[in-house]
Design a protein around this motif. Structure first.
Motif, PDB file in Angstrom:
ATOM      1  N   TYR A   1      11.640  -4.275  -1.681  1.00 61.50           N
ATOM      2  CA  TYR A   1      11.192  -5.667  -1.662  1.00 61.50           C
ATOM      3  C   TYR A   1      12.111  -6.563  -0.843  1.00 61.50           C
ATOM      4  CZ  TYR A   1       7.930  -3.885  -5.031  1.00 61.50           C
ATOM      5  OH  TYR A   1       6.942  -3.138  -5.623  1.00 61.50           O
TER       6      TYR A   1
ATOM      7  N   LYS B   1       7.635   5.891  -7.012  1.00 60.34           N
ATOM      8  CA  LYS B   1       7.920   4.792  -7.941  1.00 60.34           C
ATOM      9  C   LYS B   1       8.851   3.750  -7.311  1.00 60.34           C
ATOM     10  CE  LYS B   1       7.127   7.461 -12.174  1.00 60.34           C
ATOM     11  NZ  LYS B   1       5.854   6.777 -12.475  1.00 60.34           N
ATOM     12  N   ASP B   2       8.515   3.386  -6.060  1.00 64.16           N
ATOM     13  CA  ASP B   2       9.239   2.363  -5.287  1.00 64.16           C
ATOM     14  C   ASP B   2      10.653   2.778  -4.877  1.00 64.16           C
ATOM     15  OD1 ASP B   2       6.993   0.824  -5.473  1.00 64.16           O
ATOM     16  OD2 ASP B   2       7.872  -0.740  -6.739  1.00 64.16           O
TER      17      ASP B   2
ATOM     18  N   ASN C   1      -0.552  -6.476  -4.229  1.00 68.19           N
ATOM     19  CA  ASN C   1       0.487  -7.274  -4.892  1.00 68.19           C
ATOM     20  C   ASN C   1       1.850  -6.845  -4.370  1.00 68.19           C
ATOM     21  OD1 ASN C   1       2.549  -7.930  -7.063  1.00 68.19           O
ATOM     22  ND2 ASN C   1       0.747  -8.964  -7.884  1.00 68.19           N
ATOM     23  N   TRP C   2       2.624  -7.820  -3.886  1.00 67.64           N
ATOM     24  CA  TRP C   2       3.938  -7.513  -3.343  1.00 67.64           C
ATOM     25  C   TRP C   2       5.013  -8.255  -4.131  1.00 67.64           C
ATOM     26  CZ3 TRP C   2       5.601  -3.684  -0.519  1.00 67.64           C
ATOM     27  CH2 TRP C   2       6.895  -3.727  -0.003  1.00 67.64           C
ATOM     28  N   ASP C   3       5.619  -7.552  -5.064  1.00 70.89           N
ATOM     29  CA  ASP C   3       6.692  -8.124  -5.868  1.00 70.89           C
ATOM     30  C   ASP C   3       6.280  -9.467  -6.475  1.00 70.89           C
ATOM     31  OD1 ASP C   3       9.190  -8.038  -7.044  1.00 70.89           O
ATOM     32  OD2 ASP C   3      10.207  -9.027  -5.364  1.00 70.89           O
TER      33      ASP C   3
ATOM     34  N   LEU D   1       3.103   0.772   0.563  1.00 73.68           N
ATOM     35  CA  LEU D   1       3.354   0.329  -0.806  1.00 73.68           C
ATOM     36  C   LEU D   1       2.461  -0.855  -1.177  1.00 73.68           C
ATOM     37  CD1 LEU D   1       7.248   0.615  -0.957  1.00 73.68           C
ATOM     38  CD2 LEU D   1       5.616   1.935  -2.326  1.00 73.68           C
TER      39      LEU D   1
ATOM     40  N   HIS E   1       0.024  -0.789  -4.429  1.00 76.00           N
ATOM     41  CA  HIS E   1       0.063  -1.798  -5.489  1.00 76.00           C
ATOM     42  C   HIS E   1      -1.098  -2.785  -5.396  1.00 76.00           C
ATOM     43  CE1 HIS E   1       3.763  -0.065  -6.695  1.00 76.00           C
ATOM     44  NE2 HIS E   1       4.485  -0.520  -5.688  1.00 76.00           N
ATOM     45  N   ASN E   2      -2.162  -2.380  -4.709  1.00 79.12           N
ATOM     46  CA  ASN E   2      -3.423  -3.146  -4.676  1.00 79.12           C
ATOM     47  C   ASN E   2      -3.252  -4.577  -4.195  1.00 79.12           C
ATOM     48  OD1 ASN E   2      -5.132  -1.013  -5.673  1.00 79.12           O
ATOM     49  ND2 ASN E   2      -4.242  -1.362  -7.703  1.00 79.12           N
TER      50      ASN E   2
ATOM     51  N   HIS F   1       0.623 -12.283  -4.315  1.00 79.59           N
ATOM     52  CA  HIS F   1      -0.733 -11.767  -4.217  1.00 79.59           C
ATOM     53  C   HIS F   1      -1.253 -11.969  -2.797  1.00 79.59           C
ATOM     54  CE1 HIS F   1      -4.653 -10.633  -5.878  1.00 79.59           C
ATOM     55  NE2 HIS F   1      -5.169 -11.614  -5.171  1.00 79.59           N
TER      56      HIS F   1
ATOM     57  N   LYS G   1      -7.621  -5.998  -5.687  1.00 79.23           N
ATOM     58  CA  LYS G   1      -8.086  -4.615  -5.758  1.00 79.23           C
ATOM     59  C   LYS G   1      -9.509  -4.483  -5.223  1.00 79.23           C
ATOM     60  CE  LYS G   1      -8.231  -0.520  -8.703  1.00 79.23           C
ATOM     61  NZ  LYS G   1      -9.557  -0.098  -8.193  1.00 79.23           N
TER      62      LYS G   1
ATOM     63  N   ASP H   1       1.796   7.890  -7.438  1.00 83.62           N
ATOM     64  CA  ASP H   1       2.650   6.708  -7.280  1.00 83.62           C
ATOM     65  C   ASP H   1       3.606   6.928  -6.109  1.00 83.62           C
ATOM     66  OD1 ASP H   1       3.671   4.217  -7.707  1.00 83.62           O
ATOM     67  OD2 ASP H   1       4.570   4.646  -9.658  1.00 83.62           O
TER      68      ASP H   1
END
Length: 441
Positions: free
Chosen positions: A124, A164-165, A351-353, A344, A348-349, A356, A360, A414
């Motif tokens: 991030y 997992k990031d 969403n970044w940290d 990523l 995460h559809n 929005h 989805k 993931d």
């Protein structure tokens, strides 16, 4: 003496005929070499020698000779001295092939960029990640799979595996590091398509509207929608062959305005019934995006403000054509770590940290198989719904580019996997299968 003169005249005529019939091919060869050399040196900060020995060393591009002018930041490509093309670097816009009437003193608008976040750990931000060892990972299996991609046959420049990031594997070829920018080629198409998703979610356009192309309004092409274009399913004629003088090679290496190349093509099928992969379509979409803004500056800024810099892909450079349009089909450079961030975002559809960008619903739309694509393609995104990779989950999506540029997104695992290559010879199915097998669920 007269006989010698006749021979020389005949030889001159033969050479002139050969040159005449091969001029288009020479023009494209010299153009490819000049453009690729300029971008490699001035965007990716490689040397001319490295570029010639690794990027321009395949047939027939290796017939060209390249030169660099460091002072004016330009490169020339020449085929046996018969024809020379020139590409120049423009700060903020990357490199572009120029014509004889190009005026280097004329300034160009450039995108405004945000500063990188160097305090937040990756992914991030751009600070070192907080390393985590996962008990359910067989690191020997994982590292063996990654190393297998760096053979003389596979010719891979970078592999990055995120779970997992967290980066759990990362390897680079000689001459490359985590800070090396690599051309994504057609992975750029997925950037372009995503911008439509962002605008759709912002309520600024509807992808199911008719494409706003004035030239189509008096014939059957008026029924083509933005949706059809995003899915490469417009029914328009297009020849995507990089090994011949085709629509795509003429667009990338001869045209000043690449957003127009697809516009003049006739229908050879029906919209929503004739899938045909087309870089011209994506550049047309770039032109449609430009129409959505009141100024050229807003268009240039939007790609970075709404997506690229917003998720910290600060290394990315989008290159523009001579008319100031981003070449949304092909010309985005970024580090493998930044390409992974893009993957990523889809994992995460949108969403970044906590930010929005899209929802989805857009991911579901973009990953719905295009009719007649055999489950291979969505909206500027490649799919595995048709089991192109038989040992990999069918819900995997990917951003793919020429010569083996890939970002694979695996929702069930993931995981995001990046592979940047110089060839498509690698057995990607086995590679992905092995990496997945290293994770015990």
């Amino acid at each position: 003496m007269k006989l010698l003169k006749k021979f020389l005249l005949l030889l001159l005529i033969v050479v002139a005929i050969i040159f005449y019939f091969n001029y288009p091919k020479l023009n494209i060869l010299a153009g490819y070499s000049a453009k690729n050399t300029a971008s490699s040196v001035f965007v990716a900060n490689r040397t001319l020698e490295f570029t010639d020995s690794t990027d321009n060393n395949f047939s027939p591009i290796n017939l060209t000779s390249d030169k660099i002018n460091s002072e004016e930041k330009s490169a020339t490509g020449s085929v046996y001295g018969l024809l020379t093309r020139k590409a120049v670097y423009r700060d903020g816009l990357g490199c572009v092939l120029v014509s004889d009437d190009f005026d280097p003193s004329k300034s160009s608008l450039v995108p405004n960029r945000s500063q990188p976040d160097i305090g937040t750990p990756y992914p991030y931000g751009n600070a070192p990640q907080k390393d985590t060892l996962f008990a359910n990972i067989n690191y020997n299996t994982l590292n063996t799979a990654v190393s297998s991609m760096f053979s003389d046959v596979n010719k891979t420049r970078a592999v990055l595996v995120i779970y997992k990031d967290q980066i759990i594997a990362e390897k680079y070829d000689t001459g490359f590091t985590k800070d090396s920018k690599i051309l994504g080629w057609s992975m750029t198409k997925s950037i372009t398509g995503t911008l439509f998703g962002i605008m759709q979610c912002q309520g600024k356009l509807n992808v199911f509207d008719k494409a706003p192309i004035s030239e189509w309004q008096n014939d059957a092409r008026k029924n083509i929608t933005i949706h059809n274009l995003l899915q490469m399913n417009s029914g328009l004629e297009w020849d995507e062959d990089y090994n011949t003088i085709s629509d795509v090679s003429k667009m990338l290496f001869l045209e000043k305005d690449m957003t127009k190349s697809q516009i003049d093509k006739p229908l050879v099928g029906k919209p929503n019934q004739t899938w045909n992969y087309s870089s011209g379509t994506t550049n047309l979409l770039s032109g449609i995006l430009r129409q959505q803004f009141d100024s050229h500056q807003e268009y240039l800024d939007f790609w970075y403000k709404a997506l690229i810099d917003k998720i910290g892909m600060n290394s990315m450079v989008l290159e523009a054509d001579m008319s100031g349009n981003y070449v949304g089909s092909s010309y985005a450079w970024a580090t493998p770590r930044d390409w992974a961030k893009f993957g990523l975002l889809y994992l995460h559809n949108g969403n970044w940290d906590g930010k929005h960008l899209f929802d989805k619903d857009w991911v579901d739309y973009a990953t719905t198989p295009t009719p007649t694509s055999d489950g291979w393609y969505g909206a500027q995104i490649w799919l595995n719904a048709g089991s192109r990779y038989p040992d990999v989950p069918k819900n995997m999506l990917s951003f793919n580019g020429y010569q083996g540029q890939n970002v694979f997104v695996l929702p069930e695992q993931d995981m995001v996997i990046v592979r940047m290559g110089l060839t498509k010879n690698a057995d990607i199915n086995v590679f992905l299968k092995t990496v997945i097998s290293a994770i015990k669920h």
